[in-house]
Design a protein around this motif. Structure first.
Motif: not given
Length: 430
Positions: A63, A67, A113, A157-158, A279-280, A283
């Motif tokens: 992840v 990112a 993303g 892709s997340i 972002t991390t 997620v």
């Protein structure tokens, strides 16, 4: 019946919180924690253990690496360069500007993303150019919106990342499986662009002068680091590297390209680090909330009961997939793509398993129908993003979107009829 009622109550609780603008991680976590405490009491120590498990799962290392690779690439000024390269290749075709915008939006969405960010960015870059050359606003806006959704399926892709982590599937196989369906979507969207020219975009037939191969080579050379990153990551997955190892190679390559080009200034590097951390964190929190919610449902036997009832019903798998698409498109009118995936996955994945649907193929199918929901008239989220960024009337965007919707129906039909579109390439992996 009790399990079904609990499942409906949990789903409704999360959906209600999401409609009140509560963040998806908080909504899932609150509903899951409340459900577990209600069923098993405060002393249930698995809550703490789940949090620890999430922190040490080896698969989560991918992840932050992906990112960071994406944010460095997106801060290298690639949006205009991607469009110029696409224009060099396609500008001399009939409708070439719209096709170039579509391709640029797809590439930029894969890099950053976010379909929303890609749509807003590419709209600012390409829409003025198309307007100057007489393209109809509806076709122009629709091509940008459609292209932006394709990036949701391409690495990194997340949505596929969360699907892999929540279902225990191979992220590498999912990323490889996404390649042919993404190419299919791109080709169908380009065909839809040509069809859209017949709907009143008279000046869109104007072709730009064909550029020399030397000029095309120079334009492509400007984005060669992006192409190399793609080859490094996907090639690593093909030869058997773990997703985290392939992502680490991609990150090193992205850092090397940015430093060599002089685009990685101190402020940009700091911004890239902050965005990657955001972002991390997003997620991780969403994953933790989803695991709490899944634990609550599992304790009530909701997934098991749903899978058993579906298997006993004898429903045709194709009918199940079509009904699922309709449900996702309706749900997508209320909440965003990420929330749709993490909220519904504890329900739909066991049902797909009960019908013996391949889990890798199912992941590609889910993300495909979710991305279609983003541009589905009249409520698709990206339609409103494009309208706000461009000032194009909503009715014009919806009319321009009609050929793309026809392409999407064909795309879903082909994906269902030919599962090899998603499964052929993963079958070649080492």
């Amino acid at each position: 019946m009790q399990a079904m009622l609990i499942g409906v109550a949990g789903f409704s609780a999360v959906l209600g919180l999401l409609l009140l603008r509560v963040p998806v991680a908080v909504a899932l976590g609150v509903a899951g924690l409340a459900g577990v405490v209600w069923q098993q009491g405060w002393g249930h120590v698995l809550l703490l253990q789940t949090g620890l498990d999430v922190a040490v799962i080896d698969g989560l290392a991918v992840v932050p690496l992906l990112a960071m690779m994406s944010t460095i690439a997106s801060h290298a000024g690639l949006s205009r360069q991607i469009y110029d390269a696409a224009l060099a290749l396609l500008g001399h075709w009939r409708g070439g500007l719209a096709m170039a915008s579509l391709l640029a939006a797809a590439a930029f969405a894969a890099v950053c993303g976010s379909a929303v960010a890609a749509a807003a960015t590419i709209c600012r870059v390409t829409l003025p150019d198309m307007r100057r050359r007489g393209y109809a606003d509806g076709l122009s806006a629709a091509s940008i919106a459609a292209g932006s959704t394709l990036g949701l399926l391409l690495p990194p892709s997340i949505l596929l990342m969360l699907y892999a982590l929540l279902t225990g599937q191979s992220l590498g196989k999912l990323y490889v499986a996404a390649l042919l369906p993404s190419l299919l979507g791109l080709l169908l969207y380009m065909a839809a662009t040509r069809i859209g020219l017949r709907g009143g975009a008279k000046a869109a037939a104007t072709k730009l002068p064909a550029q020399s191969w030397a000029m095309r080579g120079r334009q492509l050379a400007a984005i060669w680091p992006l192409l190399v990153l793609f080859v490094v990551v996907m090639g690593g997955l093909f030869i058997g590297l773990l997703p985290s190892q392939a992502a680490a190679l991609g990150l090193v390559a992205a850092l090397g390209f940015a430093l060599a080009a002089g685009t990685l200034t101190g402020p940009r590097f700091k911004t890239a680090l902050l965005e990657a951390a955001q972002t991390t964190g997003m997620v991780m929190l969403v994953l933790l909330g989803a695991l709490f919610f899944t634990m609550f449902l599992s304790a009530a036997q909701v997934p098991q009961v749903l899978a058993g009832e579906l298997a006993a019903s004898g429903i045709n798998p194709v009918l199940f997939l079509l009904l699922l698409a309709l449900g996702y498109w309706l749900l997508g009118s209320m909440i965003d793509d990420l929330a749709v995936i993490v909220l519904t996955l504890p329900f739909v994945f066991p049902m797909a398993q009960a019908l013996a649907i391949d889990p890798i193929w199912f992941g590609i199918y889910l993300v495909t129908i979710v991305e279609i929901g983003l541009i589905l008239p009249p409520w698709g989220m990206l339609l409103f993003v494009i309208q706000g960024s461009s000032g194009v009337k909503a009715t014009a965007i919806m009319r321009g979107m009609l050929p793309f919707m026809a392409a999407n129906l064909l795309r879903v039909a082909l994906l269902i009829a030919f599962p090899a579109l998603a499964l052929a390439l993963p079958g070649l992996m080492h």
